[in-house]
Write a protein that holds these residues in place. Structure first.
Motif: not given
Ligand code: ZN
Length: 357
Positions: A112-129
Motif C-alpha cells: 500500500y505505501l508503494h501504491i500511495l506514493l505512486g498514485v499521489v505522484l501520478k496525480h501531481h504530475r498530471m496536475l503539473e502537465q
C-alpha cells in the motif's frame, strides 16, 4: 532460501494459546516481484496476483488469479522450453525466476505505501502537465487586448522570471535613490539603478519550456508552504508523509486554487481562466475520491465485514473518476488497488498500516 522456507513452515505449524500463526509477506513491489520471480511492473503481465496484461489493466474487468503453484510451473516451462530466454518472458506470463519464498499469494500484502506514493505522484504530475498547458495557452495568446502579464510572457518566454527579478531590483534601487541620505551614496544608487534599467532593456525572448511558466512553476512554492518538498535527488518523488499531507482537503485544494489564482494574475482571457477552473474542479474531485480510499484502508485497525461494501464503492468511484479524466493511463499500482486490496482486507480484516511495507 531453503532455511527461510523451513523456518516459515515451522512458524506456520506453531500454535500459541490455541491459535495457529499466520505468516505474511510484505515489501515494496520491486522486492515482491524479485521474490516471486516476475519481470516486474514493466512486463507484459505486470501483476503478481493475477494474469492481467498491461493493456487489459486499463479496464476494470476481473482476471484469472495467479497462485504460488502457477508461478513455479510457469518458471519451469520458461526454463525448459525457452532456455531462460528473457525475450520470450511474455509467453510464460513473465515468470523468469524460481519463486524464492513459499508463501501463498493471498498472504502477500499489496504494497500500500508503494501504491500511495505512486498514485499521489501520478496525480501531481498530471496536475503539473495541466498547469503547463495553461502556461502554454497564455504564452501563445495573440489577442491584441491581452493583459500586460500575458504580453510579457509571450514576449519573453522563459526569461519572464529574469525580467520580474530585475523589476524588483529596480524598485529597490529607486527606493534607495529616493531616500538615500548621503550625497555620495545617492550617486552610487543612481548608477546602479541606471545599470539595472539598461539590463532590463536587454532581456530578450527565449522559447517557453516545460515547467517554466508562471502557473506551473509556482506549484513547488505551494507544496513547500505545506512542508511537502519533493526529493530532487530522487526524481522529485514524494515520501509517505508528503502523500498523507497532500491528501488533506485544505492542502490539495490550496494547490489547485493556486492554479486559478496565478492564471487570473497572468491573463484575463475567459477561455483560459475557464480551463484553470475546470482543472481545479477535476483534480479536487480526483483527490477527494482517493482520500476516501486512503482513509478507509491506510490504518492499523481491524476492518469489519460491514465496511467492505463502502470501501469497494470508494475504490470503484475513485477509479471511475480517474479513468474519466485520464483515458488509458491506469498504472499497475492502481490496478493492484482496484483488484487486489479489497480481497486481502476481506480475508484478513485489517488495514494496510499493519501489514504494509
Ligand atoms: Zn492483478
Amino acid at each position: 532460501m531453503t532455511d527461510v522456507n523451513t523456518k516459515i513452515t515451522q512458524l506456520r505449524n506453531t500454535e500459541w494459546n490455541g491459535k495457529r500463526i499466520v505468516v505474511f509477506l510484505h515489501g515494496d513491489y520491486d522486492f515482491l516481484c524479485k521474490v516471486f520471480g516476475l519481470s516486474g511492473p514493466q512486463g507484459t503481465y505486470p501483476c503478481l496476483w493475477c494474469l492481467t496484461t498491461k493493456k487489459q489493466l486499463q479496464e476494470s474487468t476481473e482476471k484469472e488469479p495467479r497462485t504460488f503453484a502457477f508461478l513455479k510451473s510457469a518458471f519451469e516451462k520458461f526454463k525448459i522450453e525457452s532456455g531462460e530466454d528473457k525475450r520470450k518472458a511474455a509467453q510464460y506470463h513473465n515468470c523468469i525466476h524460481e519463486p524464492l519464498i513459499d508463501i501463498e499469494l493471498h498472504k502477500v500484502s499489496p504494497p500500500y505505501l508503494h501504491i500511495l506514493l505512486g498514485v499521489v505522484l501520478k496525480h501531481h504530475r498530471m496536475l503539473e502537465q495541466a498547469a503547463d498547458r495553461i502556461d502554454k495557452q497564455i504564452y501563445e495568446d495573440k489577442n491584441p487586448d491581452r493583459a500586460d502579464n500575458s504580453r510579457l510572457l509571450s514576449n519573453l518566454g522563459n526569461n519572464w522570471q529574469k525580467w520580474m527579478q530585475k523589476q524588483k531590483e529596480i524598485a529597490f534601487l529607486e527606493g534607495c535613490v529616493a531616500f538615500g541620505e548621503a550625497e555620495s551614496s545617492s550617486q552610487t544608487w543612481m548608477e546602479q539603478l541606471e545599470n539595472a534599467q539598461e539590463e532590463l532593456e536587454t532581456i530578450s525572448h527565449t522559447p517557453l519550456t516545460s515547467r517554466s511558466g508562471p502557473v506551473c512553476s509556482q506549484l513547488d512554492a505551494v507544496l513547500d508552504k505545506h512542508a511537502i518538498t519533493p526529493q530532487s535527488y530522487h526524481s522529485r518523488s514524494f515520501t509517505g508523509n508528503h502523500c498523507n499531507k497532500y491528501l488533506h482537503p485544505e492542502v490539495f485544494k490550496d494547490i489547485t486554487a493556486s492554479i486559478v489564482r496565478t492564471t487570473c494574475e497572468w491573463t484575463s482571457n475567459p477561455f483560459i481562466v475557464d480551463d484553470a477552473n475546470e482543472i481545479k474542479l477535476n483534480f479536487d474531485l480526483l483527490n477527494e475520491a482517493y482520500a476516501l480510499v486512503h482513509n478507509d484502508i491506510s490504518h492499523t485497525y481491524p476492518i469489519a465485514p460491514v465496511s467492505l461494501s463502502s470501501i469497494k464503492t470508494n475504490i470503484d468511484s475513485y477509479m471511475a473518476t480517474y479513468r474519466r479524466m485520464f483515458k488509458k493511463k491506469v498504472i499497475p499500482k492502481q490496478h493492484i488497488l482496484e483488484s487486489h486490496c479489497l480481497p486481502f482486507i476481506q480475508e484478513h480484516k485489517i488495514g494496510f498500516g499493519l501489514v504494509g511495507e
